[in-house]
Every structure is written in C-alpha cells, then in structure tokens.
Design an enzyme around this catalytic site. Structure first.
Site, PDB file in Angstrom:
ATOM      1  CE1 TYR A  22      -6.321 -27.492  -8.593  1.00 47.90           C
ATOM      2  CE2 TYR A  22      -5.056 -28.687 -10.052  1.00 47.90           C
ATOM      3  CZ  TYR A  22      -6.077 -28.475  -9.097  1.00 47.90           C
ATOM      4  OH  TYR A  22      -6.854 -29.722  -8.825  1.00 47.90           O
ATOM      5  CG  HIS A  79     -12.420 -33.128  -1.969  1.00 42.84           C
ATOM      6  ND1 HIS A  79     -13.410 -31.857  -2.081  1.00 42.84           N
ATOM      7  CD2 HIS A  79     -11.471 -32.722  -2.670  1.00 42.84           C
ATOM      8  CE1 HIS A  79     -12.924 -31.016  -2.706  1.00 42.84           C
ATOM      9  NE2 HIS A  79     -11.595 -31.505  -3.270  1.00 42.84           N
ATOM     10  CG  ASP A  86     -12.342 -34.887  14.140  1.00 44.01           C
ATOM     11  OD1 ASP A  86     -13.465 -34.249  13.761  1.00 44.01           O
ATOM     12  OD2 ASP A  86     -12.053 -36.071  13.950  1.00 44.01           O
ATOM     13  CG  HIS A  99     -10.780 -25.070  -2.505  1.00 39.49           C
ATOM     14  ND1 HIS A  99      -9.959 -26.112  -1.935  1.00 39.49           N
ATOM     15  CD2 HIS A  99     -11.675 -25.020  -1.626  1.00 39.49           C
ATOM     16  CE1 HIS A  99     -10.490 -26.827  -1.005  1.00 39.49           C
ATOM     17  NE2 HIS A  99     -11.648 -25.969  -0.874  1.00 39.49           N
ATOM     18  CG  LEU A 100      -5.008 -22.674  -5.971  1.00 35.83           C
ATOM     19  CD1 LEU A 100      -4.227 -23.782  -6.325  1.00 35.83           C
ATOM     20  CD2 LEU A 100      -4.157 -21.207  -6.559  1.00 35.83           C
ATOM     21  NE  ARG A 110     -11.212 -32.152  -8.568  1.00 35.25           N
ATOM     22  CZ  ARG A 110     -10.155 -32.809  -8.415  1.00 35.25           C
ATOM     23  NH1 ARG A 110      -9.404 -32.647  -7.297  1.00 35.25           N
ATOM     24  NH2 ARG A 110      -9.558 -33.601  -9.309  1.00 35.25           N
TER      25      ARG A 110
HETATM   26  C1  DQA Z   1      -7.813 -27.492  -4.758  1.00 39.55           C
HETATM   27  C2  DQA Z   1      -8.985 -28.389  -5.304  1.00 39.55           C
HETATM   28  C3  DQA Z   1      -8.692 -29.918  -4.808  1.00 39.55           C
HETATM   29  O1  DQA Z   1     -10.120 -30.561  -5.282  1.00 39.55           O
HETATM   30  C4  DQA Z   1      -7.563 -30.464  -5.463  1.00 39.55           C
HETATM   31  O2  DQA Z   1      -7.551 -31.887  -4.787  1.00 39.55           O
HETATM   32  C5  DQA Z   1      -6.399 -29.640  -4.919  1.00 39.55           C
HETATM   33  C6  DQA Z   1      -6.426 -28.420  -5.206  1.00 39.55           C
HETATM   34  C7  DQA Z   1      -7.844 -26.160  -5.320  1.00 39.55           C
HETATM   35  O3  DQA Z   1      -7.083 -25.383  -4.923  1.00 39.55           O
HETATM   36  O4  DQA Z   1      -8.460 -25.863  -6.425  1.00 39.55           O
HETATM   37  O5  DQA Z   1      -5.299 -30.290  -4.907  1.00 39.55           O
HETATM   38  O6  DQA Z   1      -7.860 -27.493  -3.328  1.00 39.55           O
END
Ligand code: DQA
Length: 145
Positions: A22, A79, A86, A99-100, A110
């Site tokens: 991350y 996920h 909703d 997503h990072l 994921r």
């Molecule tokens: C995330 C990816 C998700 O799968 C994970 O649970 C996260 C971070 C990302 O920013 O890459 O908490 O959303």
C-alpha cells in the site's frame, strides 16, 4: 464544486500497514494531497475515514445533500458489502472506486468487487496516485468534459 474523499477500513493505518502493498504515504498525507489538488482544480475536498460499514453508509447518504461526487476506497468492504453497494446506488451522485493496489493481480477474493457496477469509474494499482487519478476524472465528469 464539493467532493467527498471516503476511506474504508484499515486505511487509517496507511503508511505502516503492509507498505510493500500500500506504500509508505500516510492517510493524512493522502488527504492533504487531495485537498491541495482539489484547490488547484477548483473543488472543495472533504475527507473522512471509518472502519465501520454503517458510518461509511451514513457518510454516503450525507454526501447526497452536499457533495457533487465522491472518490471511495471501500477497502475490504469492496469485496463483501451489499449494503455499501446499495448506498452508492441510492445516492445518485457519481462515485469513483479507487484502490491503492491492483486488486485484479492479487488473491481471487479481491478480484470481485460488489461496488464496481454502481460506480461511475474505477482506478487501482497506482498507490496514492489512484486517488489523484480518481479525483481528476471525477472533476472532469462533473464539469461535463
Ligand atoms: C484496497 C484493496 C482491498 O482488497 C483491501 O482490503 C484494502 C485496500 C486497496 O486500496 O488496494 O483494504 O482497497
């Protein structure tokens, strides 16, 4: 123009949480970058993080009354959460999923997002820059470019 940057569970730990996945940028730093970028793009950016699904749903409902759009990293709830899906669907303002990490290159669980289908667009794999790309795209969408 007003934009909500919304962060889900565990993102408060950014900077120290699995930095190889991350990155080492903290949540405060991401938020500062987004507020600065917002200013440059003519948008007022507000940031909120919660580890709780209900608080994220409440933030989305409230955004309907004041925001023109939202950039949302739902973290692990991406996920699993029908309720967040909703909420996004209900509020009728454009929401960009970010997503990072590149979730499609990671574990199978994921690779399924319950929120993608109700989001206007999706960015992932660029570290904190996913938020930047998402914010730039959202502002353009709102301006109708
Ligand atoms: C995330 C990816 C998700 O799968 C994970 O649970 C996260 C971070 C990302 O920013 O890459 O908490 O959303």
């Amino acid at each position: 123009m007003k934009i909500l940057i919304l962060h889900g569970p565990n993102l408060n730990l950014l900077g120290t949480r699995e930095p190889q996945v991350y990155g080492s940028t903290t949540l405060d730093e991401v938020n500062q970058k987004m507020m600065d970028l917002g200013k440059a793009l003519g948008a007022e950016v507000s940031c909120f993080q919660s580890n709780s699904e209900g608080a994220l749903i409440d933030a989305l409902h409230e955004a309907r009354t004041w925001a023109d759009g939202a950039v949302f990293n739902a973290g692990g709830y991406t996920h699993t959460s029908v309720a967040l899906r909703d909420a996004i669907s209900a509020i009728e303002i454009p929401v960009i999923e970010v997503h990072l990490s590149n979730v499609d290159a990671r574990e199978e669980f994921r690779q399924r997002s319950l929120i993608s289908a109700v989001c206007k667009g999706k960015v992932g794999g660029f570290g904190w820059r996913s938020y930047e790309l998402g914010l730039r795209g959202l502002v353009d969408i709102i301006k109708g470019r």
